[in-house]
Scaffold this active site. Sequence first.
Site: not given
Length: 380
Positions: A66, A146, A207, A231, A236, A253
Amino acid sequence: MLIVADENIPLLDAFFEGFGEIRRYPGRSMDAASVKEADVLLVRSVTKVDRQLLEGSRVRFVGTCTIGTDHLDLDYFAEAGIHWSSAPGCNARGVVDYVLGSLLTLADLDGAALPQRTYGVVGAGEVGGRLVRVLHGMGWKVLVCDPLRQAAEGGDFVSLQTVLEQCDVISLHTPLQQGGEHPTWHLLGQAQLAQLRPGAWLINASRGPVVDNLALRELLLDREDVHAVLDVWEGEPQVDLQLADLCTLATPHIAGYSLDGRQRGTAQIYQALCRFLGEAERVQLQDLLPKPPLAQIEFDGEADLGWALATLCRAVYDPRRDDADFRRSLSDDAAEQRAAFDLLRKQYPPRREIEGLAVRLRGEAPQLVQMVNALGAVVV
């Protein structure tokens, strides 16, 4: 050598059988007994890898297939001398395809012209940075938030407040950080969500806890003008059923679940393990990826740009199918709902990326060429 791995990691045998024995376990049910004898542990984001899991084991290498690492206790790894590697950027293209498909769906529902909207991308790492490049390449207005990159690079970044005030579309791509100088836990809470512009679109494919799900549910109950695409979910595989019902698109997800991205993640962990062991790489991803079912698409040079964009993106991926499958799986029985969430991910059908698509154009079409190049497809 014993390798313990999440059973849902693709191409485990192809990449790792040469190292020794492979034992597979469901990622959510891995425990200390599962990994005690392992030398290598390979996981996905569903497995929390910390002292409780690893203490007393033989594990000396942890690989997560990931981008994110919030499920890894990196402080403990350093203390215990455990080497680790993630797979940065492995599924970035798949997430971009998901966002593009979501934008097209929202535009159909809202009647909005995508080129006339202002886009805010929060988090410009591997995924967000790639999305920014695509949107810029299309000639669309993009504001980027950012703070980490802003501190390191300077440049043309804006605050989250500016994004909330000025952007019609906000797409979240931050890692999950609960502490530090720039925490992202509930980055969008009640106060921030209340500042969304009229008719705003909010997309979260980062997330779940980056957005306060309870606050978002209350906002959507109060404001029918706001569209949300989720998503990822707090808690979850358990999902807030009312929130899912209020979302315009809801998926389990899978934003980055392209076949290319998932297999790329395995390849990156394999390469990292080879480096750790000082061994040469014997397997190459390009030898394992199947040919895409759609290799080429053709447009007339006079084709409408909006139609061509929708046709090209949806030829590769359309999130409405995943939304429909997810909604059919939702259940008032909590255990059934959690199991269905994981089953959808485990049985996710092969999905390719737009970068693997060749586009043939008949006649002169400079605007189409710009669009195709921005999307990352190849003009032939």
